[in-house]
Write a protein that holds these residues in place. Structure first.
Motif, PDB file in Angstrom:
ATOM      1  N   ALA A  62       1.272   6.307  -6.887  1.00 12.33           N
ATOM      2  CA  ALA A  62       0.059   7.058  -6.518  1.00 12.33           C
ATOM      3  C   ALA A  62      -1.195   6.282  -6.890  1.00 12.33           C
ATOM      4  CB  ALA A  62       0.061   8.420  -7.208  1.00 12.33           C
ATOM      5  N   GLY A  63      -1.160   5.553  -8.012  1.00 14.53           N
ATOM      6  CA  GLY A  63      -2.304   4.744  -8.408  1.00 14.53           C
ATOM      7  C   GLY A  63      -2.571   3.629  -7.418  1.00 14.53           C
ATOM      8  N   ASP A  64      -1.483   2.987  -6.934  1.00 17.69           N
ATOM      9  CA  ASP A  64      -1.644   1.955  -5.908  1.00 17.69           C
ATOM     10  C   ASP A  64      -2.274   2.526  -4.644  1.00 17.69           C
ATOM     11  OD1 ASP A  64      -0.860  -0.496  -6.957  1.00 17.69           O
ATOM     12  OD2 ASP A  64       1.260  -0.099  -6.636  1.00 17.69           O
ATOM     13  N   MET A  65      -1.850   3.728  -4.268  1.00 17.30           N
ATOM     14  CA  MET A  65      -2.372   4.314  -3.029  1.00 17.30           C
ATOM     15  C   MET A  65      -3.840   4.712  -3.177  1.00 17.30           C
ATOM     16  SD  MET A  65       0.105   3.834  -1.069  1.00 17.30           S
ATOM     17  CE  MET A  65       0.553   2.489  -2.184  1.00 17.30           C
ATOM     18  N   LEU A  66      -4.204   5.218  -4.352  1.00 12.91           N
ATOM     19  CA  LEU A  66      -5.617   5.549  -4.567  1.00 12.91           C
ATOM     20  C   LEU A  66      -6.464   4.288  -4.497  1.00 12.91           C
ATOM     21  CD1 LEU A  66      -7.962   7.425  -5.311  1.00 12.91           C
ATOM     22  CD2 LEU A  66      -7.331   7.125  -7.727  1.00 12.91           C
ATOM     23  N   GLU A  67      -6.040   3.230  -5.195  1.00 11.51           N
ATOM     24  CA  GLU A  67      -6.820   1.997  -5.176  1.00 11.51           C
ATOM     25  C   GLU A  67      -6.875   1.408  -3.772  1.00 11.51           C
ATOM     26  OE1 GLU A  67      -7.336  -2.290  -7.454  1.00 11.51           O
ATOM     27  OE2 GLU A  67      -5.686  -0.965  -8.045  1.00 11.51           O
ATOM     28  N   SER A  68      -5.761   1.413  -3.058  1.00 12.12           N
ATOM     29  CA  SER A  68      -5.728   0.858  -1.705  1.00 12.12           C
ATOM     30  C   SER A  68      -6.695   1.602  -0.791  1.00 12.12           C
ATOM     31  CB  SER A  68      -4.310   0.950  -1.132  1.00 12.12           C
ATOM     32  OG  SER A  68      -3.380   0.274  -1.941  1.00 12.12           O
ATOM     33  N   THR A  69      -6.653   2.919  -0.843  1.00  2.81           N
ATOM     34  CA  THR A  69      -7.500   3.720   0.044  1.00  2.81           C
ATOM     35  C   THR A  69      -8.969   3.532  -0.290  1.00  2.81           C
ATOM     36  OG1 THR A  69      -5.706   5.357  -0.013  1.00  2.81           O
ATOM     37  CG2 THR A  69      -7.729   6.000   1.087  1.00  2.81           C
TER      38      THR A  69
END
Length: 666
Positions: A308-315
């Motif tokens: 989820a942290g990767d997805m937040l940073e990516s977005t």
């Protein structure tokens, strides 16, 4: 859109590692489409590089056969720091080595980092690149972020070796010792500092060009790309690299901006990092269109950065202007391969959203209040207690607290209203300050002091309220329509971000100024001189409109009516309205994107709280009247707006904690 996975220089030769990656690729085909192979981490003998380059040929072909693009990571050029002593560095670090170690202004020597003017270093790096590029023919060579003049532990700022000082003295016809030069750069003639920075930029540019030539000779289809964390010690941009390598690439150079944050234990740091990288991107040449962020999960363990942290940073990074993604999440299988599949499964799921964000970022720029920073921050005068760190680090984060309140802020000048803090005013040149006087500017008392101290008379007398009594005052609103009708005062607490800045009052303001608030107190005490004006708007002689606050502008914990008042003031002083504003009582970041005509193409909204939130926004001047909503975890849908007074108002679908949704105007 490029979605890149970076490989580790040790594990990339392992069949089980490569096969594991390819199985993940087959299972999640849209999770990545490009890999970076890597040169050896460290400085081994050149014959080791030659051997490993040949070993990468079959590996590169295996990835290409699976439909993946192949690029190359130059793992080190100048040297990352002392910790490289754990790697094989026998190619450059040995008794009698001709390479010149890096030297700091106090004489400290970095034995595993090298002077970027050293001919021995240039010879080593260009031969290393030749071996790998002749064998692999990568699309890009991504030069790692040790290609810089600062942050080479134990040397923080470089290079002050005898050879560099001798060359610089010759250029200036001077005779500085190391100690004298260091002092001159900090507290002496700023012209000397400017020449020294240009001296370093030129040397780095020469090295970059030699690297690009070496690559081009053996692989003309390959382009050099730059990874950076933006160390401002070498000036306000990285053009010395891009302009040097551009003539030798099949494509335009590319960029990977960075700024740490290798886990998500404090997810708020991801917003902080987005600000850092958005600043870096704002100073890129126009021809650098492939922009990917550093998303790193060191040391690749489950207890670091979550899926989820990767997805937040990516977005967030895509919403803020990136056109692709780069991950350092599987450089080795620290965990079982299936664990990394959890990350890749989410990328696969979110691919359509990511692709849409990247496409918009490629065609637009940031919208919002222009945060006035200077490309010449490195040339600002320094105080007695300041030194090289203040040269290297521009002020980026004084607006962060208000960004959390939904105030959109941009590092790209889109012609709208300007935010000017006292810290940034001090870093602007006289020419840049003069240009501000004809703009629509929101600023504070400290910045007014800076402007007037530089010889620009605004007709204002400022006075700092005594710190012992400042906390007794609140701002009493006038009956101006910009003020809330049902509130009469605003209390600014010291116990919030920005609340401990000096409080200014104004004993004299320009004729015709529009007073929005005065200082008042309910405390009965003996005060030498009662404070007066707290907040006003006035016209400058140069035709600009300034909204001036007596207390620190960027106080992040405000009541909603205080934030709404701030936004009304921003709209009032500038014909070009903000592209979007937050209407609900939400802690949320807004990232608008605007086209060349200033029309709003998209607005991304990030819920920055621990719980889900239903967020309301108002969108202005849309590029189209069809509104498509996409988010990290929801379904794509068309939204219906309520139009009122030229604004399009949306109640967004519920956003989960620390997630992002975007309204696209089509």
């Amino acid at each position: 859109m490029k979605i890149i996975q970076r490989l580790g220089s040790e594990y990339q030769y392992s069949d089980s590692y490569i096969n594991g990656l390819l199985r993940l690729k087959k299972k999640y085909p849209n999770s990545f489409n490009d890999v970076w192979l890597a040169t050896d981490y460290g400085f081994p003998k050149l014959e080791v590089h030659e051997k490993h380059a040949k070993a990468l040929v079959a590996i590169a072909e295996k990835f290409r056969a699976a439909g993946l693009g192949v690029s190359l990571q130059l793992s080190n050029s100048i040297g990352h720091g002392q910790y490289m002593s754990s790697e094989d560095c026998t190619g450059l670090v040995y008794k009698g080595s001709p390479v010149q170690p890096m030297v700091g202004p106090d004489g400290t020597v970095a034995h595993y980092c090298f002077c970027f003017r050293s001919e021995a270093l240039t010879d080593y790096v260009t031969k290393e690149l030749s071996y790998y590029c002749k064998a692999v023919h990568p699309e890009y060579v991504w030069v790692d972020d040790d290609f810089r003049a600062s942050n080479h532990a134990p040397v923080e700022f470089s290079c002050f070796c005898d050879g560099c000082i001798e060359k610089f003295n010759k250029e200036l016809n001077a005779s500085y010792t190391r100690e004298e030069l260091a002092e001159e750069l900090i507290h002496g003639d700023i012209g000397v500092r400017e020449k020294f920075i240009e001296f370093n930029r030129h040397a780095l540019g020469v090295l970059a060009e030699k690297m690009a030539k070496a690559v081009h000779e053996v692989s003309p289809e390959t382009t050099l790309a730059f990874q950076s964390c933006f160390h401002g010690y070498t000036g306000g941009d990285d053009d010395f690299f891009f302009d040097s390598v551009k003539p030798y690439g099949a494509k335009a150079p590319a960029y990977r901006g960075g700024g740490g944050v290798y886990n998500d234990h404090d997810p708020n740091l991801l917003f902080y990092k987005v600000t850092e990288v958005a600043y870096q991107n704002a100073f890129l040449p126009d021809y650098v269109t492939l922009r990917v962020p550093e998303i790193e999960n060191l040391p690749f363990a489950y207890s670091g950065k979550s899926p989820a942290g990767d997805m937040l940073e990516s977005t967030l990074q895509l919403a803020a202007g990136h056109t692709g993604l780069s991950y350092s999440m599987i450089m080795r299988f620290t965990e079982r391969p299936d664990y990394y599949g959890k990350h890749l499964a989410l990328i696969e799921k979110m691919y359509p959203y990511f692709e849409k964000l990247a496409d918009v970022s490629a065609k637009t720029k940031e919208g919002g209040l222009f945060y006035a920073t200077s490309r010449k921050n490195h040339l600002k005068p320094l105080g007695k207690e300041e030194g090289f760190p203040q040269i290297a680090k521009p002020v980026l984060h004084t607006a962060d607290p208000m960004m959390r309140d939904g105030v959109p802020v941009s590092f790209e000048d889109n012609g709208g209203a300007v935010l000017l803090t006292c810290e940034n005013a001090a870093a602007l040149t006289d020419e840049e300050l003069k240009a501000m006087l004809s703009r629509s500017v929101i600023t504070e008392g400290g910045a007014i002091d800076v402007i007037q101290s530089r010889g620009f008379d605004l007709g204002i007398e400022t006075r700092i309220i005594d710190a012992d009594t400042a906390g007794r005052y609140y701002e009493s609103f006038t009956k101006d329509p910009l003020n809330p009708a049902n509130k009469r005062r605003l209390t600014v607490s010291f116990f919030v971000p920005g609340g401990n800045k000096p409080r200014y009052t104004f004993d004299k303001i320009p004729a015709g100024a529009r007073v929005l608030g005065n200082y008042k107190t309910d405390v009965v005490s003996v005060i030498d001189k009662e404070p007066t004006v707290a907040n006003f708007i006035f016209k400058t002689k140069e035709g600009g409109t300034f909204a001036v606050f007596g207390y620190g502008l960027f106080v992040g914990i405000l009541p909603k009516y205080g934030v709404d008042r701030f936004l009304r003031i921003a709209d009032e002083i500038c014909e070009k309205k903000l592209p979007a504003v937050l209407m609900s009582e939400s802690q949320a970041f807004l990232y608008p994107r605007v086209d060349k005509d200033g029309k709003t193409v998209s607005v991304s909204v990030a819920n920055a709280t621990l719980g889900e939130d239903k967020i309301r926004i108002a969108l202005r001047n849309p590029a189209g009247r069809k509104f498509i909503y996409m988010s990290q975890y929801g379904k794509t849908r068309e939204l219906t707006a309520k139009e009122k007074d030229g604004e399009f108002i949306f109640d967004l679908p519920v956003l989960p904690a620390y997630s992002v949704g975007t309204v696209f105007c089509e």
